[in-house]
Enzyme design. Structure first.
Site, PDB file in Angstrom:
ATOM      1  N   THR A  17       0.826  -1.213   0.000  1.00 33.73           N
ATOM      2  CA  THR A  17       0.000   0.000   0.000  1.00 33.73           C
ATOM      3  C   THR A  17       0.859   1.262   0.000  1.00 33.73           C
ATOM      4  O   THR A  17       0.388   2.317  -0.404  1.00 33.73           O
ATOM      5  CB  THR A  17      -0.908   0.039   1.249  1.00 33.73           C
ATOM      6  OG1 THR A  17      -0.110  -0.301   2.382  1.00 33.73           O
ATOM      7  CG2 THR A  17      -2.055  -0.925   1.140  1.00 33.73           C
ATOM      8  N   ASP A  18       2.119   1.159   0.457  1.00 31.29           N
ATOM      9  CA  ASP A  18       2.887   2.409   0.642  1.00 31.29           C
ATOM     10  C   ASP A  18       3.130   3.140  -0.678  1.00 31.29           C
ATOM     11  O   ASP A  18       2.986   4.353  -0.752  1.00 31.29           O
ATOM     12  CB  ASP A  18       4.193   2.193   1.443  1.00 31.29           C
ATOM     13  CG  ASP A  18       5.219   1.267   0.806  1.00 31.29           C
ATOM     14  OD1 ASP A  18       4.908   0.600  -0.208  1.00 31.29           O
ATOM     15  OD2 ASP A  18       6.354   1.216   1.335  1.00 31.29           O
ATOM     16  N   GLY A  20      18.249 -10.375   3.493  1.00 30.56           N
ATOM     17  CA  GLY A  20      17.477 -11.080   2.462  1.00 30.56           C
ATOM     18  C   GLY A  20      16.224 -11.757   2.982  1.00 30.56           C
ATOM     19  O   GLY A  20      15.594 -12.524   2.273  1.00 30.56           O
ATOM     20  N   LEU A  32      13.324  -8.147   6.339  1.00 31.59           N
ATOM     21  CA  LEU A  32      13.148  -7.431   7.612  1.00 31.59           C
ATOM     22  C   LEU A  32      13.888  -6.085   7.601  1.00 31.59           C
ATOM     23  O   LEU A  32      14.200  -5.507   8.624  1.00 31.59           O
ATOM     24  CB  LEU A  32      13.623  -8.304   8.789  1.00 31.59           C
ATOM     25  CG  LEU A  32      12.880  -9.639   8.922  1.00 31.59           C
ATOM     26  CD1 LEU A  32      13.428 -10.464  10.085  1.00 31.59           C
ATOM     27  CD2 LEU A  32      11.363  -9.426   9.112  1.00 31.59           C
ATOM     28  N   GLU A  75      17.794   4.438  -1.876  1.00 28.51           N
ATOM     29  CA  GLU A  75      17.412   3.077  -2.282  1.00 28.51           C
ATOM     30  C   GLU A  75      16.859   3.090  -3.715  1.00 28.51           C
ATOM     31  O   GLU A  75      17.192   2.247  -4.529  1.00 28.51           O
ATOM     32  CB  GLU A  75      16.358   2.547  -1.296  1.00 28.51           C
ATOM     33  CG  GLU A  75      15.964   1.129  -1.522  1.00 28.51           C
ATOM     34  CD  GLU A  75      16.621   0.156  -0.561  1.00 28.51           C
ATOM     35  OE1 GLU A  75      17.002   0.556   0.555  1.00 28.51           O
ATOM     36  OE2 GLU A  75      16.745  -1.009  -0.934  1.00 28.51           O
ATOM     37  N   ASP A  90       9.692   1.261   4.979  1.00 29.02           N
ATOM     38  CA  ASP A  90      10.799   0.667   5.733  1.00 29.02           C
ATOM     39  C   ASP A  90      11.670   1.747   6.376  1.00 29.02           C
ATOM     40  O   ASP A  90      11.969   1.710   7.568  1.00 29.02           O
ATOM     41  CB  ASP A  90      11.663  -0.205   4.814  1.00 29.02           C
ATOM     42  CG  ASP A  90      10.844  -1.247   4.075  1.00 29.02           C
ATOM     43  OD1 ASP A  90       9.696  -1.491   4.492  1.00 29.02           O
ATOM     44  OD2 ASP A  90      11.340  -1.810   3.096  1.00 29.02           O
ATOM     45  N   TYR A 113       7.833  -7.135  -7.970  1.00 28.30           N
ATOM     46  CA  TYR A 113       7.489  -5.898  -7.247  1.00 28.30           C
ATOM     47  C   TYR A 113       7.227  -4.781  -8.261  1.00 28.30           C
ATOM     48  O   TYR A 113       6.218  -4.084  -8.205  1.00 28.30           O
ATOM     49  CB  TYR A 113       8.642  -5.537  -6.310  1.00 28.30           C
ATOM     50  CG  TYR A 113       8.370  -4.399  -5.345  1.00 28.30           C
ATOM     51  CD1 TYR A 113       7.796  -4.639  -4.100  1.00 28.30           C
ATOM     52  CD2 TYR A 113       8.707  -3.091  -5.670  1.00 28.30           C
ATOM     53  CE1 TYR A 113       7.571  -3.602  -3.210  1.00 28.30           C
ATOM     54  CE2 TYR A 113       8.478  -2.051  -4.783  1.00 28.30           C
ATOM     55  CZ  TYR A 113       7.916  -2.311  -3.555  1.00 28.30           C
ATOM     56  OH  TYR A 113       7.690  -1.276  -2.672  1.00 28.30           O
TER      57      TYR A 113
HETATM   58  C1  GLA Z   1       9.041  -3.840   0.551  1.00 28.63           C
HETATM   59  C2  GLA Z   1       9.238  -2.370   0.247  1.00 28.63           C
HETATM   60  C3  GLA Z   1       8.226  -1.512   1.000  1.00 28.63           C
HETATM   61  C4  GLA Z   1       6.799  -2.017   0.767  1.00 28.63           C
HETATM   62  C5  GLA Z   1       6.723  -3.529   0.990  1.00 28.63           C
HETATM   63  C6  GLA Z   1       5.379  -4.088   0.614  1.00 28.63           C
HETATM   64  O1  GLA Z   1       9.325  -4.098   1.882  1.00 28.63           O
HETATM   65  O2  GLA Z   1      10.545  -1.975   0.621  1.00 28.63           O
HETATM   66  O3  GLA Z   1       8.358  -0.157   0.635  1.00 28.63           O
HETATM   67  O4  GLA Z   1       6.355  -1.668  -0.498  1.00 28.63           O
HETATM   68  O5  GLA Z   1       7.705  -4.216   0.244  1.00 28.63           O
HETATM   69  O6  GLA Z   1       4.399  -3.635   1.476  1.00 28.63           O
END
Ligand code: GLA
Length: 401
Positions: A42-43, A128, A131, A166, A178, A227
């Protein structure tokens, strides 16, 4: 507060002794890993997320140097790195110190007058596993440099800078979640973040609940390409919606009624991706309400729904994550369980009554390897604070004596 085992601090101290001199003014910065409780994918759709920082953390020991060089070493990663502040380029993909290089360059680009530094890094965040070990090193580097050379960087700005590193330097197209939680978390709280406005609220996690993170050890090989594919599908849904309602600029602005109107205009895949994001934003809002009202059972149900939606509509789960979640959901005292992070491997997060945590761990460690033919790791964690400075002597028990 992160906990470090003696073996870890001993290795870090040894590396520090091998790298620094006794004249160095060593400072110590600690940045946590993170787990997302709910609000997945969702971010980057301007939506809502609810992550928490973990006790797994990265420690960066940093000392200024006056020769305009950066020396970066790690107790686990290689190779060591050394570069001049005046000529920073990117190393090949996958090199750990690219995060350090990128943050230094980004700070210089925004006018920061940095000097050189020596940096020794150790981390208990598995690399990896989804987290956010990378957000931890970015945020620790930026925070540390703000302290070493000033001015201190406001935490939300630090998160934005690190996300930019990033995206633009490292080349991973992530959202803001994150870096934001790693920079801004409050101890014993999850963080409800509106990724459009970056306004946030700390939401207490009741002490009678346990947050359990289970690593599937499934390599996340597809995570990068899929992604980006998902991001593109979301954008396609937005374009279709905007032809009907021009004010829609992201899936954050969409609702089920609008979604229904594009059903015949987009592929079934694109339709289901949008359905996930719209439902997931609602689930985050409902889960924050549930947590604030002390309704942990409702929160758990929303986590289960989130997993089903990620598996069936967004299609970012995998066999190993589904097995892990199924095992956890089957344990008495578990309120909810779901995959967490980008997906295609990595970790599941489980919310359980505190007294059920041991049973979750036992079930995962015995059943998962049988069903998935991989080992499992289980981390039980309180919610930690975001990046902060610690006294290296207190944290590590003295570097030189
Ligand atoms: C990864 C990305 C985050 C987010 C998640 C999915 O962790 O780094 O920004 O998009 O995937 O919610």
């Amino acid at each position: 507060m992160p906990r470090f085992e003696r073996e870890f601090t001993q290795r870090l101290v040894q590396k520090a002794r091998d790298t620094f001199t006794r004249d160095d003014e060593i400072r110590c910065f600690v940045a946590p890993g993170r787990v997302n409780l709910i609000g997945e994918h969702t971010d980057y759709n301007d939506g809502f997320v609810l992550p928490a920082a973990l006790e797994l953390a990265l420690v960066a020991l940093m000392a200024p140097r006056d020769d305009g060089k950066v020396v970066a070493v790690s107790i686990d990663e290689s190779p060591d790195d050394e570069f001049d502040l005046g000529s920073i380029s990117k190393l090949p993909d996958g090199q750990w110190s690219n995060y350090v290089r990128g943050v230094v360059l980004a700070l210089q680009d925004q006018g920061g007058d940095l000097g050189g530094f020596t940096m020794v890094v150790g981390s208990t965040i598995p690399v990896g596993s989804g987290l956010s070990s990378s957000a931890a090193i970015e945020v620790a580097t930026g925070f540390g440099l703000g302290k070493l050379y000033g001015p201190p960087i406001p935490r939300p700005d630090l998160a934005i800078l690190c996300q930019r590193v990033e995206n633009e330097f490292v080349g991973v197209n992530c959202g803001i979640m994150d870096q934001f939680i790693v920079a801004n978390a409050k101890e014993d709280h999850a963080l409800f973040l509106d990724c459009r406005t970056l306004s946030s609220d700390d939401v207490p996690i009741p002490t009678d609940l346990a947050v359990i993170v289970c690593d599937t050890h499934k390599p996340r090989t597809l995570a990068g390409s899929k992604y980006n594919e998902r991001r593109a599908e979301c954008e396609e849904a937005v374009r279709a919606m905007a032809t009907i309602k021009p004010s829609v600029s992201s899936l954050r602005d969409a609702d089920p009624e609008l979604l229904a109107k594009i059903k015949d205009k987009v592929s079934d895949d694109v339709y289901r991706r949008a359905r996930h994001v719209i439902g997931e934003n609602r689930r985050v809002l409902e889960s924050v309400r549930a947590l604030n009202q002390g309704d942990a059972a409702a929160f758990g149900r929303l986590m289960n729904e989130s997993h089903a939606s990620l598996r069936d509509d967004y299609e970012v789960s995998c066999h190993e994550l589904d097995v892990m979640v199924e095992i956890c959901q089957g344990v008495e005292g578990v309120l909810g369980s779901r995959m967490t992070g980008a997906g295609f491997g990595g970790c599941a997060v489980t919310l359980a009554r505190a007294e059920a945590a041991g049973q979750v761990e036992r079930a995962v460690l015995t059943e998962y390897p049988k069903r998935a033919s991989l080992k499992a790791s289980v981390y039980r964690s309180r919610a930690s604070a975001g990046v902060k400075e610690e006294d290296p002597d207190k944290l590590l028990g003295g570097i030189w004596e």
